[in-house]
Design an enzyme around this catalytic site. Structure first.
Site, PDB file in Angstrom:
ATOM      1  N   ASP A 159      -0.524  17.836  61.577  1.00 56.62           N
ATOM      2  CA  ASP A 159       0.009  17.067  62.704  1.00 56.62           C
ATOM      3  C   ASP A 159       1.038  17.906  63.482  1.00 56.62           C
ATOM      4  O   ASP A 159       1.565  17.470  64.503  1.00 56.62           O
ATOM      5  CB  ASP A 159       0.556  15.698  62.281  1.00 56.62           C
ATOM      6  CG  ASP A 159       1.672  15.779  61.261  1.00 56.62           C
ATOM      7  OD1 ASP A 159       1.980  16.896  60.799  1.00 56.62           O
ATOM      8  OD2 ASP A 159       2.240  14.720  60.914  1.00 56.62           O
ATOM      9  N   SER A 160       1.271  19.143  63.009  1.00 57.50           N
ATOM     10  CA  SER A 160       2.036  20.111  63.809  1.00 57.50           C
ATOM     11  C   SER A 160       1.334  20.339  65.146  1.00 57.50           C
ATOM     12  O   SER A 160       1.933  20.888  66.074  1.00 57.50           O
ATOM     13  CB  SER A 160       2.187  21.439  63.055  1.00 57.50           C
ATOM     14  OG  SER A 160       0.927  21.884  62.588  1.00 57.50           O
ATOM     15  N   ASP A 215      -4.172  16.058  58.339  1.00 55.54           N
ATOM     16  CA  ASP A 215      -2.948  15.277  58.150  1.00 55.54           C
ATOM     17  C   ASP A 215      -3.155  13.838  58.590  1.00 55.54           C
ATOM     18  O   ASP A 215      -3.716  13.578  59.658  1.00 55.54           O
ATOM     19  CB  ASP A 215      -1.823  15.863  59.031  1.00 55.54           C
ATOM     20  CG  ASP A 215      -0.887  16.748  58.235  1.00 55.54           C
ATOM     21  OD1 ASP A 215      -0.777  16.565  57.009  1.00 55.54           O
ATOM     22  OD2 ASP A 215      -0.260  17.629  58.859  1.00 55.54           O
ATOM     23  N   LYS A 263      -4.022  14.812  54.008  1.00 46.15           N
ATOM     24  CA  LYS A 263      -2.683  15.141  53.500  1.00 46.15           C
ATOM     25  C   LYS A 263      -1.706  14.052  53.934  1.00 46.15           C
ATOM     26  O   LYS A 263      -1.761  13.594  55.080  1.00 46.15           O
ATOM     27  CB  LYS A 263      -2.214  16.504  54.016  1.00 46.15           C
ATOM     28  CG  LYS A 263      -0.785  16.843  53.567  1.00 46.15           C
ATOM     29  CD  LYS A 263      -0.474  18.328  53.706  1.00 46.15           C
ATOM     30  CE  LYS A 263      -0.114  18.785  55.095  1.00 46.15           C
ATOM     31  NZ  LYS A 263       1.057  18.117  55.707  1.00 46.15           N
ATOM     32  N   GLU A 316       2.576  12.667  53.530  1.00 48.97           N
ATOM     33  CA  GLU A 316       3.946  13.091  53.217  1.00 48.97           C
ATOM     34  C   GLU A 316       4.654  12.001  52.413  1.00 48.97           C
ATOM     35  O   GLU A 316       4.727  10.854  52.855  1.00 48.97           O
ATOM     36  CB  GLU A 316       4.718  13.343  54.519  1.00 48.97           C
ATOM     37  CG  GLU A 316       4.150  14.503  55.328  1.00 48.97           C
ATOM     38  CD  GLU A 316       4.949  14.789  56.604  1.00 48.97           C
ATOM     39  OE1 GLU A 316       6.028  14.204  56.808  1.00 48.97           O
ATOM     40  OE2 GLU A 316       4.460  15.617  57.408  1.00 48.97           O
ATOM     41  N   GLU A 348       7.595  22.011  51.352  1.00 50.15           N
ATOM     42  CA  GLU A 348       8.096  22.586  52.606  1.00 50.15           C
ATOM     43  C   GLU A 348       9.621  22.754  52.585  1.00 50.15           C
ATOM     44  O   GLU A 348      10.364  21.825  52.255  1.00 50.15           O
ATOM     45  CB  GLU A 348       7.682  21.704  53.800  1.00 50.15           C
ATOM     46  CG  GLU A 348       8.180  22.280  55.130  1.00 50.15           C
ATOM     47  CD  GLU A 348       7.492  21.728  56.363  1.00 50.15           C
ATOM     48  OE1 GLU A 348       6.474  21.015  56.232  1.00 50.15           O
ATOM     49  OE2 GLU A 348       7.984  22.033  57.469  1.00 50.15           O
TER      50      GLU A 348
HETATM   51  O1  KIV Z   1       1.497  19.771  60.083  1.00 48.57           O
HETATM   52  C1  KIV Z   1       1.435  20.858  59.517  1.00 48.57           C
HETATM   53  O2  KIV Z   1       1.022  21.880  60.093  1.00 48.57           O
HETATM   54  C2  KIV Z   1       1.858  20.941  58.128  1.00 48.57           C
HETATM   55  C3  KIV Z   1       2.071  22.303  57.550  1.00 48.57           C
HETATM   56  C4  KIV Z   1       3.198  22.973  58.176  1.00 48.57           C
HETATM   57  C5  KIV Z   1       2.176  22.261  56.073  1.00 48.57           C
HETATM   58  O3  KIV Z   1       2.048  19.951  57.507  1.00 48.57           O
END
Ligand code: KIV
Length: 266
Positions: free
Chosen positions: A45-46, A85, A114, A116, A183
């Site tokens: 989600d970056s 994510d 993924k 969090e 992280e």
């Molecule tokens: O969103 C993302 O790119 C991430 C990584 C930095 C682990 O969660």
């Protein structure tokens, strides 16, 4: 095939072979990366920060993630494991909603999702896993909690929070996640967690002792300069390469050097 990939990832810990993970958001990059020596493409989600212009990941929607996951899937000619994510507020508080949203990402082409968080999101993790969807965890600095923790800061610097991290990691492992991103935490805290787990830890600013490493592609390629954490190593300076190329193109158009003979149809 997918299960084989996940179990191959799990076996890598036993074989002490390092996991190579990079973020990926579009088909062109997916085509490139999936045919290189990379184990996992993470549709992070970056994407909200490095592609969509937000200052954090909180505005990213499930539709954004579906859109980018589909693109990465289309480009994945090297058949790499794709992890997507789950965005902010699509899984944390409602396990049924978590499964519905996780399925959307799987339908878009992800092999796993993924999420969090630790103990506090355990009901959602369990529900996703019981729907037969593989899960990667994410602990330490959790960017979706950036407002709660007051910014992108190193986490687990004291004994108590390091202990909580270890407990959460064990809880996630017992629930059945196949790996955990750690992280922005001190290297020795990550080492302790890594030694205590049977599943792989993947460092994103958690030092050298994790079982694998992940970086945001745009950061390591030198494409994104709004904010570069200390843990990022720049392996290229593509921003400069692009600037040079565009300036040359502009100059050649204005001086009528481009197009050349070879660029025109007879
Ligand atoms: O969103 C993302 O790119 C991430 C990584 C930095 C682990 O969660």
């Amino acid at each position: 095939m997918i299960q084989k990939n996940i179990s191959a990832i799990i076996d890598m810990k036993k074989n002490k072979s390092k996991l190579v993970v990079l973020t990926c958001y579009d088909a062109n990059m997916s085509k490139l990366l999936s045919n290189l020596d990379v184990d996992i493409l993470l549709v992070g989600d970056s994407v909200g920060m490095v592609k969509l212009g937000y200052s954090n990941t909180l505005s990213v929607t499930i539709e954004d993630m579906i859109h980018h996951t589909k693109a990465v899937k289309r480009g994945n000619t090297g058949n790499k494991l794709i992890v997507a994510d789950m965005p902010y507020m699509t899984y944390e508080n409602n396990p049924q909603e978590a499964v519905i949203n996780a399925k959307k990402l799987i339908d878009a082409g992800a092999d796993a999702v993924k999420v969090e968080g630790g103990q506090e999101i355990l009901p959602s993790i369990k529900e996703i896993l019981s729907a037969n969807i593989s899960v990667m965890g994410h602990l330490g600095l959790m960017p979706q909690s950036v407002e709660k923790i007051g910014g992108f800061k190193v986490q687990c610097r004291d004994e108590q929070s390091a202990q909580k991290l270890l407990e959460d990691s064990i809880i996630l492992q017992q629930a059945g996640v196949f790996s955990i991103v750690l992280e922005c935490i001190p290297q020795m805290v990550a080492k302790n967690v890594t030694e205590k787990l049977d599943i792989s830890t993947i460092s994103c600013g958690a030092g050298r002792y994790c079982d694998g490493q992940v970086l945001v592609l745009d950061d390591m390629l030198g494409m994104f300069s709004d904010f570069t954490p200390k843990f990022v190593k720049k392996y290229a300076n593509l921003a400069q390469t692009i600037k040079d190329a565009v300036e040359l193109y502009s100059k050649e158009v204005r001086t009528e050097k481009f197009p050349e003979e070879g660029n025109t149809y007879k």
